[in-house]
Write a protein that holds these residues in place. Structure first.
Motif, PDB file in Angstrom:
ATOM      1  N   VAL A  60     -76.902  35.317 -30.074  1.00  0.00           N
ATOM      2  CA  VAL A  60     -76.367  34.669 -28.867  1.00  0.00           C
ATOM      3  C   VAL A  60     -75.529  33.468 -29.249  1.00  0.00           C
ATOM      4  O   VAL A  60     -74.464  33.215 -28.671  1.00  0.00           O
ATOM      5  CB  VAL A  60     -77.513  34.273 -27.922  1.00  0.00           C
ATOM      6  CG1 VAL A  60     -77.002  33.374 -26.796  1.00  0.00           C
ATOM      7  CG2 VAL A  60     -78.179  35.509 -27.339  1.00  0.00           C
ATOM      8  N   ASP A  61     -75.975  32.717 -30.267  1.00  0.00           N
ATOM      9  CA  ASP A  61     -75.218  31.544 -30.706  1.00  0.00           C
ATOM     10  C   ASP A  61     -73.848  31.956 -31.233  1.00  0.00           C
ATOM     11  O   ASP A  61     -72.840  31.304 -30.953  1.00  0.00           O
ATOM     12  CB  ASP A  61     -76.000  30.803 -31.789  1.00  0.00           C
ATOM     13  CG  ASP A  61     -75.291  29.540 -32.249  1.00  0.00           C
ATOM     14  OD1 ASP A  61     -75.131  28.612 -31.426  1.00  0.00           O
ATOM     15  OD2 ASP A  61     -74.878  29.485 -33.428  1.00  0.00           O
ATOM     16  N   ALA A  62     -73.796  33.064 -31.986  1.00  0.00           N
ATOM     17  CA  ALA A  62     -72.510  33.519 -32.526  1.00  0.00           C
ATOM     18  C   ALA A  62     -71.569  33.927 -31.402  1.00  0.00           C
ATOM     19  O   ALA A  62     -70.372  33.602 -31.425  1.00  0.00           O
ATOM     20  CB  ALA A  62     -72.746  34.685 -33.484  1.00  0.00           C
ATOM     21  N   MET A  63     -72.095  34.654 -30.389  1.00  0.00           N
ATOM     22  CA  MET A  63     -71.255  35.054 -29.264  1.00  0.00           C
ATOM     23  C   MET A  63     -70.783  33.833 -28.479  1.00  0.00           C
ATOM     24  O   MET A  63     -69.635  33.776 -28.017  1.00  0.00           O
ATOM     25  CB  MET A  63     -72.023  36.025 -28.364  1.00  0.00           C
ATOM     26  CG  MET A  63     -72.218  37.404 -28.975  1.00  0.00           C
ATOM     27  SD  MET A  63     -72.963  38.623 -27.843  1.00  0.00           S
ATOM     28  CE  MET A  63     -74.698  38.152 -27.938  1.00  0.00           C
ATOM     29  N   SER A  64     -71.662  32.849 -28.327  1.00  0.00           N
ATOM     30  CA  SER A  64     -71.290  31.628 -27.600  1.00  0.00           C
ATOM     31  C   SER A  64     -70.153  30.906 -28.300  1.00  0.00           C
ATOM     32  O   SER A  64     -69.199  30.434 -27.666  1.00  0.00           O
ATOM     33  CB  SER A  64     -72.500  30.696 -27.488  1.00  0.00           C
ATOM     34  OG  SER A  64     -73.568  31.324 -26.828  1.00  0.00           O
ATOM     35  N   ARG A  65     -70.243  30.821 -29.623  1.00  0.00           N
ATOM     36  CA  ARG A  65     -69.211  30.113 -30.383  1.00  0.00           C
ATOM     37  C   ARG A  65     -67.873  30.848 -30.323  1.00  0.00           C
ATOM     38  O   ARG A  65     -66.811  30.220 -30.308  1.00  0.00           O
ATOM     39  CB  ARG A  65     -69.661  29.912 -31.825  1.00  0.00           C
ATOM     40  CG  ARG A  65     -70.826  28.932 -31.943  1.00  0.00           C
ATOM     41  CD  ARG A  65     -71.226  28.646 -33.383  1.00  0.00           C
ATOM     42  NE  ARG A  65     -72.381  27.773 -33.427  1.00  0.00           N
ATOM     43  CZ  ARG A  65     -72.331  26.447 -33.269  1.00  0.00           C
ATOM     44  NH1 ARG A  65     -71.169  25.855 -33.047  1.00  0.00           N
ATOM     45  NH2 ARG A  65     -73.429  25.722 -33.328  1.00  0.00           N
TER      46      ARG A  65
END
Length: 530
Positions: free
Chosen positions: A248-253
């Protein structure tokens, strides 16, 4: 050399046998609107028989891309490939003939027609004389294969929002689409209904090869149901991959790039005696626009330094309750108090009680689209001494200076304070109106669906501002159809169903399944002592 695909014969409505999903590829899609570049060399691949999530902030180009795919827009450059063959899609009807369909964020059903009539009339082969008995038998046979249920005989206008959303999706499945594009498909559904719909679509991708492109802002849905994801940022492809390989963090970034996300302040704990009740609603009733009861004897209290979240499926009286509290609708019964004093939501009493409101769809309900950003921000204080000029006349220069400070503080992206507010994106309209409503000392804040349709960064900004006001001691009444938002922000959670409060509990003593059951009408829990 390019090969243009012949338009295949569309499957018969209601018959999903033999349906094979379409593989889709966009190659270097670019779209200009005058000097504005909405899409810049976007290439994505969607495998047949999969759910492909399309993520991005508001204005990232998601809607423009799918409209180019569906033939609503003609791309400035680039190609669309269906099953590895170039397809020159000439408008929506051509897309439908090729087995492509789309469920929009806003309903496209005919309200005066029944569910059955909406389904049959959507077909391309509607006969001049319709045998409704035979058609309804076919519709019932079709629905028996679907886990979703909608009443066929009732007018769409009488259906709840969740039922309409199901009908929109069922309509596309009834029309035997091979590729289905969904724009925020669960925005009007309970968590249980959302899981029901997305589980059905995932089953159809596995069993019948249906291809689904899903635009969503909800990471839980993406991680749980999607196979692959593409992320757009500022009109360009920011990244792509399989959902299992991306956090989720990668998609958010990917979505926000190097933008700094606003983090909510730690929630302040209140010690000692309970904080005083700031807003009290006692046995409030209100009718809808047709004169029918919409709010039925609603009683609740919100203490200073507390967020009370009201969850519920759209159409269960929440909108009318907000209108009563903000002075846009007269109550038919009951009474309200702010700070222990009788309260009528009129400008003078709202100012005296320091009551502020961010209604749903603020561009429609809390702004004048053709007026400037500065003028809209000044609505609360235009007649205050600091903004009046000589002789008490309005001072455009002072109004402009006042707005410039708030525009900077709330990071409202606008070409100028003199820009019509209707030209701003949804997130920036929200920021502008929120800057107006929070520009003074706040004791009661009423907010309705504050992040509906907003991108990741804008939602984080709005939610952080709400928590700030709670920590400063404001009583916050949050009405939202996004259960994740309620769970994140609320200290106490209530549920409205059929115009009544049917559930009320501290957030620490409840969970998502219990709230979802109450939203679906499966559980009624007595309101907790306040």
């Amino acid at each position: 050399m390019s090969h243009f695909s012949a338009v295949p014969a569309a499957p018969r409505a209601g018959d999903s046998s033999g349906r094979a999903g379409l593989a889709l590829e966009t190659v270097g899609i670019t779209k200009h609107f005058g000097a504005h570049v909405a899409l810049d060399d976007v290439s994505i691949k969607v495998r047949a028989g999969t759910i492909h999530a399309l993520l991005g902030e508001n204005g990232a180009g998601k809607s423009t891309l799918v409209k180019c795919v569906m033939g609503e827009y003609k791309a400035t450059r680039g190609q669309v490939l269906l099953d590895n063959r170039e397809a020159a899609i000439d408008g929506i009807r051509d897309a439908h003939r090729r087995g492509m369909g789309m469920v929009y964020q806003h309903f496209t059903l005919v309200p005066s027609l029944s569910a059955a009539e909406n389904l049959v009339m959507a077909r391309a082969d509607v006969p001049a004389l319709i045998d409704w008995r035979a058609e309804k038998q076919k519709l019932r046979a079709f629905l028996e294969r679907m886990p979703l249920r909608v009443p066929l005989e009732r007018p769409v206008a009488s259906l709840a929002a969740g039922e309409r959303q199901k009908l929109e999706i069922l309509k596309q499945l009834y029309l035997a689409r091979r590729l289905l594009i969904l724009d925020e498909p669960t925005s009007a559904l309970t968590p249980g209904e959302a899981d029901e719909v997305l589980s059905l679509l995932r089953t159809l991708t596995r069993s019948e090869g249906l291809t689904v492109i899903m635009i969503s802002h909800k990471f839980r849905e993406v991680t749980q149901y999607a196979d692959e994801v593409s992320v757009l940022r500022r009109g360009r492809l920011a990244g792509a991959g399989t959902v299992g390989a991306l956090s989720v963090d990668a998609m958010s970034r990917m979505m926000v790039g190097d933008a700094v996300l606003r983090e909510a302040a730690p929630r302040r704990a209140w010690h000692g005696a309970p904080q005083p009740v700031a807003l009290e609603v006692e046995r409030i009733g209100a009718d809808d626009d047709d004169g029918l009861p919409a709010v039925r004897e609603v009683s609740l209290a919100v203490r200073a330094g507390e967020v009370v979240g009201i969850a519920g499926v759209s159409g269960n009286g929440q909108a009318q309750l907000v209108e009563v509290l903000s002075g846009q609708r007269e109550a038919s019964s009951g009474r309200m108090r702010v700070g222990g004093r009788a309260y009528r939501p009129r400008r003078a009493q709202m100012r005296a009680g320091k009551v502020f409101c961010l209604p749903e769809e603020p561009l429609r309900n809390a702004a004048v689209a053709h007026m400037t950003v500065a003028e809209n921000i000044a609505f609360r204080v235009f007649d205050a001494p600091g903004l009046r000029g000589l002789g008490g006349w309005l001072s455009p220069a002072r109004i402009r200076r006042h707005a410039l400070g708030l525009i900077a503080a709330y990071r409202v992206k606008t070409a100028s304070p003199d820009e019509p507010i209707g030209n701003l994106s949804g997130g920036n309209v929200q920021r502008a109106i929120l800057s107006r409503e929070l520009s003074g000392e706040v004791e009661v804040l009423i907010v309705a669906n504050p992040c509906f349709g907003l991108d990741f960064a804008s939602a984080a900004e709005i939610r952080a501002r709400i928590v700030e006001q709670r920590n400063r001691g404001a009583a916050v009444l949050l009405i939202s159809e996004d259960l994740d938002e309620i769970l994140e922000l609320a200290d106490r959670i209530a549920v409205m169903s059929e115009g009544r409060i049917v559930y009320d509990a501290p957030a620490s003593e409840t969970d998502q399944p219990a709230i979802a059951r109450a939203m679906a009408g499966e559980a009624t829990v007595a309101a907790a002592d306040r």
